[in-house]
Every structure is written in C-alpha cells, then in structure tokens.
Design an enzyme around this catalytic site. Sequence first.
Site, PDB file in Angstrom:
ATOM      1  CD  GLU A 156       0.977  -6.516  -2.415  1.00  0.00           C
ATOM      2  OE1 GLU A 156       0.191  -6.408  -3.385  1.00  0.00           O
ATOM      3  OE2 GLU A 156       1.200  -5.573  -1.627  1.00  0.00           O
ATOM      4  CE  LYS A 191      -3.229  -1.632  -2.262  1.00  0.00           C
ATOM      5  NZ  LYS A 191      -3.085  -2.784  -3.185  1.00  0.00           N
TER       6      LYS A 191
END
Length: 222
Positions: free
Chosen positions: A41, A130
Amino acid sequence: MSSPFPPPPLPPLVAILRGLPPEQAAAVGSLLYAAGFRCLEVPLNRPGALQSLRRLRDSLPADALLGAGTVLEPADVARVAEAGGQLVIAPNLNLAVVAAARAAGLLAMPGVATPSEAFTALAAGATVLKAFPGEQVTPAALKAWRTVLPQAPIYPVGGVTLDNLAAYHAAGASGVGIGSALYNPELPVAQLASRAAGWVTAWTEIRRGLDCSPGHAEGVLQ
C-alpha cells in the site's frame, strides 16, 4: 487444528509504504516481494504516491496486489486505477469512496472503528474492513466484534507489533496492516529486509500452529 475463520480475500500482510520515493519504489517493492509480501500500500498523503504506485506495478509480478491508502475522495479512485492500483484503502468510512471503488472494479478497504461502521461498510460493498486505529480496536475488542461479524475479513491497522500479532490473530484478525514497524523512507535496506523477514516468519509460524492439514504449504503466506 485449523483457523475457525475463512481465508481473507487478499494477502494477510499489508505493507504500508508511507513516503515511498518513486525512485526507490521498484527496489523496495522487489525486496518486500522476495521476503514474501504480496500486498503493498502507498498512502496518497505524501508527494509522489501515485508515481510510486505506478513504478511498483511496472516492476512487480502480476500476483502482487497493490493498493493506495488514505483515499479520501471518490475522484482519487480513478487516479489510483490509472496508476495500476487494485485496492482502495481509507482511514475512514466514506460510502462514496466505497461505491467509486466498486464501480471501478477495485477492492474497497474502508476504515471502521465500531461494529456499526463495520456493518454499514459491508452493506455498501466493502471487500475488507480496516479496523482502525488498532490501538483502539484491541485484540479483546476484535474478539467481541467477531461474535457478530464471524465471516467478515478484518485487518487491524495501527499499533500492531510482532509482540501482539499472535493475540490479534487469535482474536480473529484475517490479516494486518504494517506501517512504521516495517518501513520508513530513511530505513537502511538491510534493516528493511530483516524486518520484512521477521513479519513473514512470525505470521507463517502462527499459521503453522493453527493449520496441521496435509495441504498446508510451508513458506506461503495464508
């Protein structure tokens, strides 16, 4: 004994490369890929993030899943897709961002801090949750979440360390996001390689202890 939770829809360890310089992206990505990381990421709240994402995509094998973090606006989703990103990650739950990601054919990983937000995100089409910040969604809290969210893919992010990784996994974490405990732009290459190996080894050992089936593949993150 195998894990009671289904396998997640993306690799279990997400390397958060905040501040990754574009000129270092290929080398850093290749090092992490060689260590066993398959999900990287690049947060958008640093200069050059999209360029770094593109260089990762151009230099890594097709099975590397690449995402952009801190995606706060729906307009950012198209730019992530153009840069080769496949995963849209945010610290918050913005339903418009989730919708834009799904409309673009990308995976959506919004940030949630309560079960109510988690249910809302899943109803909107989130692929993965998340759990953020991890300091707030502790292993004990995550275990409580699991009583009402037994099948949802949940990745704690923030505050996850090698010392509490096993506790998060035991509480039901499908995977984790790792930021400064893995990478910062000033970190020497040798230290990054050592940290990456430590995370992959720790997760593999945790999984090996839970999965004693004949088909368990050693050295493969699951």
